[in-house]
Design a protein around this motif. Structure first.
Motif, PDB file in Angstrom:
ATOM      1  N   LYS A 148       0.871  -1.180   0.000  1.00 52.04           N
ATOM      2  CA  LYS A 148       0.000   0.000   0.000  1.00 52.04           C
ATOM      3  C   LYS A 148       0.903   1.222   0.000  1.00 52.04           C
ATOM      4  O   LYS A 148       1.270   1.748   1.044  1.00 52.04           O
ATOM      5  CB  LYS A 148      -0.900   0.015   1.231  1.00 52.04           C
ATOM      6  CG  LYS A 148      -1.885  -1.116   1.279  1.00 52.04           C
ATOM      7  CD  LYS A 148      -2.731  -1.008   2.518  1.00 52.04           C
ATOM      8  CE  LYS A 148      -3.701  -2.173   2.601  1.00 52.04           C
ATOM      9  NZ  LYS A 148      -4.476  -2.127   3.838  1.00 52.04           N
ATOM     10  N   ARG A 149       1.263   1.661  -1.189  1.00 55.16           N
ATOM     11  CA  ARG A 149       2.235   2.741  -1.310  1.00 55.16           C
ATOM     12  C   ARG A 149       1.581   4.109  -1.219  1.00 55.16           C
ATOM     13  O   ARG A 149       0.524   4.352  -1.790  1.00 55.16           O
ATOM     14  CB  ARG A 149       2.977   2.604  -2.620  1.00 55.16           C
ATOM     15  CG  ARG A 149       3.793   1.344  -2.648  1.00 55.16           C
ATOM     16  CD  ARG A 149       4.701   1.291  -3.827  1.00 55.16           C
ATOM     17  NE  ARG A 149       5.362   0.003  -3.834  1.00 55.16           N
ATOM     18  CZ  ARG A 149       5.428  -0.787  -4.878  1.00 55.16           C
ATOM     19  NH1 ARG A 149       4.883  -0.418  -6.007  1.00 55.16           N
ATOM     20  NH2 ARG A 149       6.045  -1.937  -4.799  1.00 55.16           N
ATOM     21  N   ALA A 150       2.269   4.992  -0.514  1.00 54.60           N
ATOM     22  CA  ALA A 150       1.837   6.381  -0.399  1.00 54.60           C
ATOM     23  C   ALA A 150       2.206   7.138  -1.672  1.00 54.60           C
ATOM     24  O   ALA A 150       3.134   6.766  -2.384  1.00 54.60           O
ATOM     25  CB  ALA A 150       2.505   7.032   0.807  1.00 54.60           C
ATOM     26  N   GLY A 151       1.466   8.206  -1.933  1.00 52.78           N
ATOM     27  CA  GLY A 151       1.747   9.025  -3.101  1.00 52.78           C
ATOM     28  C   GLY A 151       1.232  10.440  -2.915  1.00 52.78           C
ATOM     29  O   GLY A 151       0.771  10.813  -1.835  1.00 52.78           O
ATOM     30  N   ILE A 152       1.298  11.212  -3.994  1.00 53.91           N
ATOM     31  CA  ILE A 152       0.893  12.616  -3.972  1.00 53.91           C
ATOM     32  C   ILE A 152      -0.203  12.829  -5.007  1.00 53.91           C
ATOM     33  O   ILE A 152       0.000  12.533  -6.190  1.00 53.91           O
ATOM     34  CB  ILE A 152       2.084  13.534  -4.284  1.00 53.91           C
ATOM     35  CG1 ILE A 152       3.207  13.323  -3.271  1.00 53.91           C
ATOM     36  CG2 ILE A 152       1.653  14.997  -4.313  1.00 53.91           C
ATOM     37  CD1 ILE A 152       4.499  14.027  -3.630  1.00 53.91           C
ATOM     38  N   GLU A 153      -1.358  13.322  -4.561  1.00 48.83           N
ATOM     39  CA  GLU A 153      -2.436  13.643  -5.494  1.00 48.83           C
ATOM     40  C   GLU A 153      -2.200  15.000  -6.154  1.00 48.83           C
ATOM     41  O   GLU A 153      -2.436  15.157  -7.333  1.00 48.83           O
ATOM     42  CB  GLU A 153      -3.783  13.629  -4.778  1.00 48.83           C
ATOM     43  CG  GLU A 153      -4.247  12.236  -4.447  1.00 48.83           C
ATOM     44  CD  GLU A 153      -5.631  12.204  -3.851  1.00 48.83           C
ATOM     45  OE1 GLU A 153      -6.240  13.264  -3.623  1.00 48.83           O
ATOM     46  OE2 GLU A 153      -6.118  11.090  -3.607  1.00 48.83           O
ATOM     47  N   GLU A 154      -1.803  15.988  -5.372  1.00 49.22           N
ATOM     48  CA  GLU A 154      -1.515  17.322  -5.889  1.00 49.22           C
ATOM     49  C   GLU A 154      -0.329  17.891  -5.121  1.00 49.22           C
ATOM     50  O   GLU A 154      -0.186  17.630  -3.925  1.00 49.22           O
ATOM     51  CB  GLU A 154      -2.700  18.273  -5.709  1.00 49.22           C
ATOM     52  CG  GLU A 154      -3.940  17.908  -6.501  1.00 49.22           C
ATOM     53  CD  GLU A 154      -3.784  18.145  -7.995  1.00 49.22           C
ATOM     54  OE1 GLU A 154      -3.024  19.051  -8.395  1.00 49.22           O
ATOM     55  OE2 GLU A 154      -4.446  17.425  -8.765  1.00 49.22           O
ATOM     56  N   LEU A 155       0.497  18.661  -5.799  1.00 49.30           N
ATOM     57  CA  LEU A 155       1.585  19.366  -5.142  1.00 49.30           C
ATOM     58  C   LEU A 155       1.313  20.856  -5.336  1.00 49.30           C
ATOM     59  O   LEU A 155       1.442  21.382  -6.424  1.00 49.30           O
ATOM     60  CB  LEU A 155       2.939  18.989  -5.749  1.00 49.30           C
ATOM     61  CG  LEU A 155       4.152  19.682  -5.147  1.00 49.30           C
ATOM     62  CD1 LEU A 155       4.252  19.406  -3.649  1.00 49.30           C
ATOM     63  CD2 LEU A 155       5.420  19.244  -5.853  1.00 49.30           C
ATOM     64  N   ARG A 156       0.912  21.504  -4.258  1.00 50.68           N
ATOM     65  CA  ARG A 156       0.570  22.924  -4.310  1.00 50.68           C
ATOM     66  C   ARG A 156       1.735  23.740  -3.760  1.00 50.68           C
ATOM     67  O   ARG A 156       2.181  23.518  -2.657  1.00 50.68           O
ATOM     68  CB  ARG A 156      -0.689  23.210  -3.505  1.00 50.68           C
ATOM     69  CG  ARG A 156      -1.904  22.498  -4.060  1.00 50.68           C
ATOM     70  CD  ARG A 156      -3.175  23.037  -3.459  1.00 50.68           C
ATOM     71  NE  ARG A 156      -4.314  22.310  -3.944  1.00 50.68           N
ATOM     72  CZ  ARG A 156      -4.914  22.524  -5.107  1.00 50.68           C
ATOM     73  NH1 ARG A 156      -4.462  23.452  -5.896  1.00 50.68           N
ATOM     74  NH2 ARG A 156      -5.960  21.820  -5.471  1.00 50.68           N
ATOM     75  N   VAL A 157       2.203  24.661  -4.586  1.00 48.73           N
ATOM     76  CA  VAL A 157       3.303  25.543  -4.223  1.00 48.73           C
ATOM     77  C   VAL A 157       2.746  26.957  -4.219  1.00 48.73           C
ATOM     78  O   VAL A 157       2.236  27.436  -5.226  1.00 48.73           O
ATOM     79  CB  VAL A 157       4.474  25.420  -5.220  1.00 48.73           C
ATOM     80  CG1 VAL A 157       5.596  26.362  -4.852  1.00 48.73           C
ATOM     81  CG2 VAL A 157       4.961  23.971  -5.277  1.00 48.73           C
ATOM     82  N   THR A 158       2.835  27.640  -3.062  1.00 47.00           N
ATOM     83  CA  THR A 158       2.287  28.978  -2.921  1.00 47.00           C
ATOM     84  C   THR A 158       3.420  29.988  -2.864  1.00 47.00           C
ATOM     85  O   THR A 158       4.331  29.848  -2.039  1.00 47.00           O
ATOM     86  CB  THR A 158       1.426  29.095  -1.643  1.00 47.00           C
ATOM     87  OG1 THR A 158       0.428  28.065  -1.680  1.00 47.00           O
ATOM     88  CG2 THR A 158       0.744  30.437  -1.574  1.00 47.00           C
ATOM     89  N   ARG A 159       3.369  30.964  -3.734  1.00 44.77           N
ATOM     90  CA  ARG A 159       4.367  32.022  -3.796  1.00 44.77           C
ATOM     91  C   ARG A 159       4.055  33.092  -2.752  1.00 44.77           C
ATOM     92  O   ARG A 159       2.900  33.459  -2.559  1.00 44.77           O
ATOM     93  CB  ARG A 159       4.349  32.642  -5.188  1.00 44.77           C
ATOM     94  CG  ARG A 159       5.413  33.652  -5.434  1.00 44.77           C
ATOM     95  CD  ARG A 159       5.296  34.267  -6.780  1.00 44.77           C
ATOM     96  NE  ARG A 159       4.973  33.279  -7.783  1.00 44.77           N
ATOM     97  CZ  ARG A 159       5.027  33.500  -9.084  1.00 44.77           C
ATOM     98  NH1 ARG A 159       5.368  34.666  -9.537  1.00 44.77           N
ATOM     99  NH2 ARG A 159       4.707  32.559  -9.929  1.00 44.77           N
ATOM    100  N   ALA A 160       5.085  33.604  -2.100  1.00 45.62           N
ATOM    101  CA  ALA A 160       4.904  34.693  -1.133  1.00 45.62           C
ATOM    102  C   ALA A 160       4.585  35.974  -1.878  1.00 45.62           C
ATOM    103  O   ALA A 160       5.004  36.183  -3.015  1.00 45.62           O
ATOM    104  CB  ALA A 160       6.162  34.860  -0.291  1.00 45.62           C
ATOM    105  N   LYS A 161       3.836  36.840  -1.217  1.00 47.88           N
ATOM    106  CA  LYS A 161       3.491  38.128  -1.818  1.00 47.88           C
ATOM    107  C   LYS A 161       4.683  39.054  -1.795  1.00 47.88           C
ATOM    108  O   LYS A 161       5.527  39.010  -0.982  1.00 47.88           O
ATOM    109  CB  LYS A 161       2.345  38.773  -1.046  1.00 47.88           C
ATOM    110  CG  LYS A 161       1.049  38.062  -1.288  1.00 47.88           C
ATOM    111  CD  LYS A 161      -0.063  38.798  -0.592  1.00 47.88           C
ATOM    112  CE  LYS A 161      -1.376  38.095  -0.864  1.00 47.88           C
ATOM    113  NZ  LYS A 161      -2.485  38.758  -0.265  1.00 47.88           N
TER     114      LYS A 161
END
Length: 112
Positions: A99-112
């Motif tokens: 039962k391998r873990a994974g990533i559905e979405e990788l969200r990267v937020t830029r600083a203002k």
């Protein structure tokens, strides 16, 4: 804060054998899952930006002790999800190889 659309980066790269395109398509039905109990996904943002946050959204099977690191040059890595970075690397480890873990979405937020 703004999300960085990783799908727009022509230099978006993944450092193991899996294609990462399923992690930035806003579709929870697709995910990146390594072919072993441990795997690493690396995103090249195309240029250095100041990050406010990096938020992996895990698959139903969550990783044990995941690591998120950032880098300006792709060689020297530091822990943390804020500050200047061009590269974002996420390492996942699964407790159970079946039962391998994974990533559905990788969200990267830029600083203002």
């Amino acid at each position: 804060m703004r999300f960085i659309d990783l799908s727009c980066s022509p230099l978006y790269r993944h450092w193991d054998r899996h294609r990462p395109t399923t992690t930035e398509n806003n579709d929870a039905a697709t995910a990146w899952v390594p072919d072993a109990a441990q795997g690493t996904l690396t995103a090249d943002l195309g240029r250095a930006v100041r990050l406010a946050k990096v938020s992996p959204e895990w698959t139903r099977t969550r990783p044990v002790s995941p690591e998120v690191r950032t880098s300006l040059d792709g060689r020297h890595w530091r822990e943390g999800t804020t500050g200047p970075a061009r590269f974002v690397r996420v390492t996942v480890r699964s407790a159970d190889d079946r039962k391998r873990a994974g990533i559905e979405e990788l969200r990267v937020t830029r600083a203002k």
